[in-house]
Write a protein that holds these residues in place. Structure first.
Motif, PDB file in Angstrom:
ATOM      1  N   LEU A  99      39.385  74.755 -10.874  1.00 40.08           N
ATOM      2  CA  LEU A  99      39.057  73.680 -11.810  1.00 40.08           C
ATOM      3  C   LEU A  99      39.857  73.782 -13.107  1.00 40.08           C
ATOM      4  CD1 LEU A  99      35.173  73.376 -11.622  1.00 40.08           C
ATOM      5  CD2 LEU A  99      36.881  71.964 -10.525  1.00 40.08           C
ATOM      6  N   SER A 100      40.646  74.850 -13.230  1.00 43.54           N
ATOM      7  CA  SER A 100      41.303  75.034 -14.518  1.00 43.54           C
ATOM      8  C   SER A 100      42.392  73.978 -14.747  1.00 43.54           C
ATOM      9  CB  SER A 100      41.887  76.449 -14.613  1.00 43.54           C
ATOM     10  OG  SER A 100      42.931  76.573 -13.688  1.00 43.54           O
ATOM     11  N   GLU A 101      42.692  73.768 -16.001  1.00 44.95           N
ATOM     12  CA  GLU A 101      43.631  72.718 -16.419  1.00 44.95           C
ATOM     13  C   GLU A 101      44.947  72.736 -15.650  1.00 44.95           C
ATOM     14  OE1 GLU A 101      44.009  70.593 -19.389  1.00 44.95           O
ATOM     15  OE2 GLU A 101      41.813  70.458 -19.232  1.00 44.95           O
ATOM     16  N   ASN A 102      45.500  73.949 -15.488  1.00 41.09           N
ATOM     17  CA  ASN A 102      46.831  74.032 -14.874  1.00 41.09           C
ATOM     18  C   ASN A 102      46.807  74.222 -13.365  1.00 41.09           C
ATOM     19  OD1 ASN A 102      45.814  76.535 -15.091  1.00 41.09           O
ATOM     20  ND2 ASN A 102      47.364  77.324 -16.514  1.00 41.09           N
ATOM     21  N   SER A 103      45.626  74.108 -12.773  1.00 40.51           N
ATOM     22  CA  SER A 103      45.539  74.241 -11.317  1.00 40.51           C
ATOM     23  C   SER A 103      46.261  73.058 -10.671  1.00 40.51           C
ATOM     24  CB  SER A 103      44.073  74.263 -10.909  1.00 40.51           C
ATOM     25  OG  SER A 103      43.915  73.701  -9.638  1.00 40.51           O
ATOM     26  N   LYS A 104      47.015  73.326  -9.588  1.00 43.06           N
ATOM     27  CA  LYS A 104      47.738  72.227  -8.941  1.00 43.06           C
ATOM     28  C   LYS A 104      46.944  71.661  -7.751  1.00 43.06           C
ATOM     29  CE  LYS A 104      50.379  75.253  -5.887  1.00 43.06           C
ATOM     30  NZ  LYS A 104      49.394  75.084  -4.844  1.00 43.06           N
ATOM     31  N   THR A 105      45.691  72.105  -7.622  1.00 41.30           N
ATOM     32  CA  THR A 105      44.867  71.630  -6.510  1.00 41.30           C
ATOM     33  C   THR A 105      44.496  70.156  -6.697  1.00 41.30           C
ATOM     34  OG1 THR A 105      43.933  73.842  -6.433  1.00 41.30           O
ATOM     35  CG2 THR A 105      42.795  72.154  -5.163  1.00 41.30           C
ATOM     36  N   GLU A 106      44.742  69.357  -5.656  1.00 38.96           N
ATOM     37  CA  GLU A 106      44.360  67.937  -5.684  1.00 38.96           C
ATOM     38  C   GLU A 106      42.953  67.805  -5.116  1.00 38.96           C
ATOM     39  OE1 GLU A 106      45.536  65.050  -6.529  1.00 38.96           O
ATOM     40  OE2 GLU A 106      47.677  65.366  -6.837  1.00 38.96           O
ATOM     41  N   PHE A 107      42.076  67.149  -5.842  1.00 42.95           N
ATOM     42  CA  PHE A 107      40.734  66.895  -5.332  1.00 42.95           C
ATOM     43  C   PHE A 107      40.658  65.471  -4.806  1.00 42.95           C
ATOM     44  CE2 PHE A 107      40.108  70.384  -8.204  1.00 42.95           C
ATOM     45  CZ  PHE A 107      39.162  71.152  -7.537  1.00 42.95           C
ATOM     46  N   ILE A 108      40.135  65.340  -3.592  1.00 45.37           N
ATOM     47  CA  ILE A 108      39.974  63.998  -3.031  1.00 45.37           C
ATOM     48  C   ILE A 108      38.548  63.858  -2.506  1.00 45.37           C
ATOM     49  CG2 ILE A 108      40.776  62.347  -1.290  1.00 45.37           C
ATOM     50  CD1 ILE A 108      43.473  63.830  -1.291  1.00 45.37           C
ATOM     51  N   ALA A 109      37.801  62.929  -3.104  1.00 50.13           N
ATOM     52  CA  ALA A 109      36.432  62.681  -2.642  1.00 50.13           C
ATOM     53  C   ALA A 109      36.451  61.557  -1.615  1.00 50.13           C
ATOM     54  CB  ALA A 109      35.554  62.292  -3.828  1.00 50.13           C
ATOM     55  N   ILE A 110      35.712  61.748  -0.546  1.00 47.49           N
ATOM     56  CA  ILE A 110      35.613  60.718   0.489  1.00 47.49           C
ATOM     57  C   ILE A 110      34.279  60.018   0.274  1.00 47.49           C
ATOM     58  CG2 ILE A 110      35.836  60.245   2.970  1.00 47.49           C
ATOM     59  CD1 ILE A 110      38.127  62.062   1.881  1.00 47.49           C
ATOM     60  N   ALA A 111      34.337  58.742  -0.091  1.00 53.60           N
ATOM     61  CA  ALA A 111      33.119  58.021  -0.470  1.00 53.60           C
ATOM     62  C   ALA A 111      32.917  56.797   0.411  1.00 53.60           C
ATOM     63  CB  ALA A 111      33.242  57.583  -1.932  1.00 53.60           C
ATOM     64  N   SER A 112      31.716  56.242   0.342  1.00 56.63           N
ATOM     65  CA  SER A 112      31.468  54.970   1.030  1.00 56.63           C
ATOM     66  C   SER A 112      30.311  54.297   0.328  1.00 56.63           C
ATOM     67  CB  SER A 112      31.093  55.198   2.493  1.00 56.63           C
ATOM     68  OG  SER A 112      29.747  55.637   2.581  1.00 56.63           O
ATOM     69  N   GLY A 113      30.130  53.024   0.598  1.00 56.72           N
ATOM     70  CA  GLY A 113      28.968  52.341   0.049  1.00 56.72           C
ATOM     71  C   GLY A 113      27.766  52.613   0.923  1.00 56.72           C
ATOM     72  N   LYS A 136      47.378  73.929   2.384  1.00 55.81           N
ATOM     73  CA  LYS A 136      46.227  74.818   2.242  1.00 55.81           C
ATOM     74  C   LYS A 136      45.037  73.959   1.792  1.00 55.81           C
ATOM     75  CE  LYS A 136      48.526  77.960  -0.326  1.00 55.81           C
ATOM     76  NZ  LYS A 136      49.886  77.842  -0.446  1.00 55.81           N
ATOM     77  N   VAL A 137      44.011  73.927   2.621  1.00 61.46           N
ATOM     78  CA  VAL A 137      42.965  72.921   2.434  1.00 61.46           C
ATOM     79  C   VAL A 137      41.572  73.533   2.358  1.00 61.46           C
ATOM     80  CG1 VAL A 137      42.020  70.752   3.344  1.00 61.46           C
ATOM     81  CG2 VAL A 137      44.385  71.365   3.841  1.00 61.46           C
ATOM     82  N   GLY A 138      40.778  73.024   1.408  1.00 65.96           N
ATOM     83  CA  GLY A 138      39.357  73.360   1.333  1.00 65.96           C
ATOM     84  C   GLY A 138      38.544  72.103   1.593  1.00 65.96           C
ATOM     85  N   LEU A 139      37.360  72.270   2.128  1.00 66.17           N
ATOM     86  CA  LEU A 139      36.488  71.116   2.398  1.00 66.17           C
ATOM     87  C   LEU A 139      35.092  71.443   1.887  1.00 66.17           C
ATOM     88  CD1 LEU A 139      35.759  68.417   3.763  1.00 66.17           C
ATOM     89  CD2 LEU A 139      35.660  69.615   5.948  1.00 66.17           C
ATOM     90  N   ILE A 140      34.611  70.617   0.958  1.00 61.90           N
ATOM     91  CA  ILE A 140      33.264  70.821   0.417  1.00 61.90           C
ATOM     92  C   ILE A 140      32.347  69.743   0.975  1.00 61.90           C
ATOM     93  CG2 ILE A 140      31.855  70.778  -1.680  1.00 61.90           C
ATOM     94  CD1 ILE A 140      34.186  71.939  -3.212  1.00 61.90           C
ATOM     95  N   PRO A 235      37.313  65.438 -13.402  1.00 65.97           N
ATOM     96  CA  PRO A 235      37.957  64.257 -13.973  1.00 65.97           C
ATOM     97  C   PRO A 235      39.235  63.846 -13.239  1.00 65.97           C
ATOM     98  CG  PRO A 235      37.899  66.097 -15.551  1.00 65.97           C
ATOM     99  CD  PRO A 235      37.117  66.517 -14.362  1.00 65.97           C
ATOM    100  N   LYS A 236      39.869  64.830 -12.538  1.00 70.26           N
ATOM    101  CA  LYS A 236      41.136  64.506 -11.868  1.00 70.26           C
ATOM    102  C   LYS A 236      40.941  64.009 -10.437  1.00 70.26           C
ATOM    103  CE  LYS A 236      43.096  68.493 -11.913  1.00 70.26           C
ATOM    104  NZ  LYS A 236      44.025  69.609 -11.694  1.00 70.26           N
ATOM    105  N   CYS A 237      39.693  64.009  -9.991  1.00 73.26           N
ATOM    106  CA  CYS A 237      39.428  63.744  -8.576  1.00 73.26           C
ATOM    107  C   CYS A 237      39.871  62.333  -8.177  1.00 73.26           C
ATOM    108  CB  CYS A 237      37.939  63.897  -8.325  1.00 73.26           C
ATOM    109  SG  CYS A 237      37.490  63.827  -6.603  1.00 73.26           S
ATOM    110  N   LYS A 238      40.580  62.245  -7.046  1.00 76.18           N
ATOM    111  CA  LYS A 238      40.958  60.936  -6.512  1.00 76.18           C
ATOM    112  C   LYS A 238      39.986  60.569  -5.406  1.00 76.18           C
ATOM    113  CE  LYS A 238      45.478  61.589  -8.177  1.00 76.18           C
ATOM    114  NZ  LYS A 238      46.734  62.255  -7.994  1.00 76.18           N
ATOM    115  N   GLU A 239      40.055  59.354  -4.949  1.00 76.72           N
ATOM    116  CA  GLU A 239      39.036  58.930  -4.012  1.00 76.72           C
ATOM    117  C   GLU A 239      39.603  58.159  -2.832  1.00 76.72           C
ATOM    118  OE1 GLU A 239      35.075  56.420  -4.829  1.00 76.72           O
ATOM    119  OE2 GLU A 239      35.311  58.295  -5.913  1.00 76.72           O
ATOM    120  N   VAL A 240      38.998  58.396  -1.674  1.00 72.83           N
ATOM    121  CA  VAL A 240      39.311  57.614  -0.484  1.00 72.83           C
ATOM    122  C   VAL A 240      38.001  56.932  -0.093  1.00 72.83           C
ATOM    123  CG1 VAL A 240      39.790  57.804   2.000  1.00 72.83           C
ATOM    124  CG2 VAL A 240      41.221  59.049   0.352  1.00 72.83           C
TER     125      VAL A 240
END
Ligand code: ATP
Ligand code: MG
Length: 348
Positions: A99-113, A136-140, A235-240
């Motif tokens: 979660l740190s500022e300089n982390s290059k990890t991309e967060f992608i949330a998978i959402a739906s209505g 290299k992938v993590g899944l929460i 705050p950086k999380c993108k969404e699909v």
């Protein structure tokens, strides 16, 4: 049949993780209710929402189930009346690394209505596809009440806990963490208000993720608390956004999109799932759930349509059971590879 006395007797050898004496002796059992096969407990701990709590939870549920309880409900509350013998070291660490500022990890949330449109299926298969492409992938599994990821991937292991760090389970080269790992069978765990967000925060801060390119989050359906928490925490999380081609599903999915946009989260695109059924014999496509819902939603939100996934089931392998993971050679596995490539391209 369990009685109150029996439950107390069973719990007395279990140590309070912060006071280092028996739970019973330290007064951490705040409430005890027994009704037929159900045992309900309220437990006071000096620190809640921690790996120590998770371990304790597993211990209690196991002991009670072994003694014949059919289900166990646990609630935890923070104790203010005593102080911990010793602060858990995890609480003194700085910002969690991914979660740190300089982390290059991309967060992608998978959402739906709506529920049931295939968010978890899409999360699992996109994570596997990104890993198949060498990422290299993590899944929460952020669906704290309705967790399903471990079952879908055929995970039977539990994460290892060393000291106050939790090590995610690896499956198909994806590092997975889920609430399912911290409840026994289907024992209900009751999370209230701030606990929810805290649990989620632990998935970042207490879990040893290592160095990751992507973290995918399988959100619960709709635009509720968890979705909001994720948006606040990341705050950086993108969404699909996942929808079916049906007009109503797409209409409801638009709300998830609106929420992302209002909270300044980039929507990477729309995945239309269950788009059509393709006959194996004739190759003809039938649009059994309607047509173009995904396309219209993409136009409305002004984002790309990342893919249209047909109906189809993965092959079930007895020796490597993962009921929702499409093989690389499956036509739908290929759809996921294409989408993963698009996502890599868009997040460069
Ligand atoms: N393309 C598909 N073809 C056939 N079945 C599918 C497809 N996608 C998903 N399913 C099935 O539809 C059901 C719902 O999918 P899934 O659990 O992924 O949805 P969800 O949006 O995560 O649901 P929930 O809102 O309950 O979390 C599952 O049984 C899944 O196997
Ligand atoms: Mg789901």
């Amino acid at each position: 049949m369990l009685t109150e006395e029996k439950v107390i007797e069973l719990l007395s050898p279990i140590q309070d993780p912060y006071l280092h004496k028996s739970m019973v002796e330290s007064g951490s059992i705040r409430e005890l209710k027994i009704k037929e096969g159900y045992v309900g407990l309220k437990i006071g701990l000096v620190h809640t929402g921690t790996p120590e709590q998770m371990q304790l939870q597993q211990q209690i549920v196991q002991v009670l189930k072994n003694a014949g309880a059919e289900s166990v409900g646990l609630r935890f509350e923070k104790r203010e009346d005593v102080e911990a013998e010793q602060q858990p070291s995890g609480q003194q660490q700085g910002a969690p690394s991914i979660l740190s500022e300089n982390s290059k990890t991309e967060f992608i949330a998978i959402a739906s209505g709506k529920g049931g449109v295939g968010k978890s299926t899409v999360s699992v298969n996109l994570a596997v596809a990104l890993a198949r492409l060498g990422k290299k992938v993590g899944l929460i599994d952020a669906d704290i009440y309705g967790f399903s990821v471990p079952d879908m991937m055929g995970i039977t292991e539990r994460p290892k806990v060393k000291g106050d760090r939790i090590f995610p389970v690896e499956r198909f080269d994806v590092k997975v963490i889920s609430m399912a790992f911290f409840v026994e069978d289907n024992a209900p765990v009751i999370w209230r208000g701030p606990m929810l967000g805290k649990m989620l925060m632990n998935f970042f801060s207490e879990v040893e993720w290592g160095d990751l390119d992507y973290v995918l989050l399988d959100l619960p359906p709709g635009t509720g608390d968890v979705a909001l928490d994720v948006h606040k925490m990341l705050p950086k999380c993108k969404e699909v956004i996942v929808t079916t081609p049906h007009a109503t599903a797409a209409f409801v999915a638009a709300r998830a999109g609106t929420m992302a946009i209002k909270t300044n989260h980039e929507v990477l695109g729309i995945v239309e799932n269950m788009s059509y059924f393709q006959s194996e014999s004739t190759g003809e496509k039938e649009y059994v759930f309607g047509k173009d819902g995904g396309k219209r939603l993409a136009e409305e939100l002004n984002v790309p349509l990342l893919g249209q996934i047909p109906l189809g089931q993965p092959e079930i392998k007895e020796d490597d059971f993962a009921p929702s993971v499409y093989e690389l050679t499956h036509p739908i596995g290929e759809h996921y590879i294409q989408m993963a490539k698009t996502i890599i391209e868009k997040t460069k």
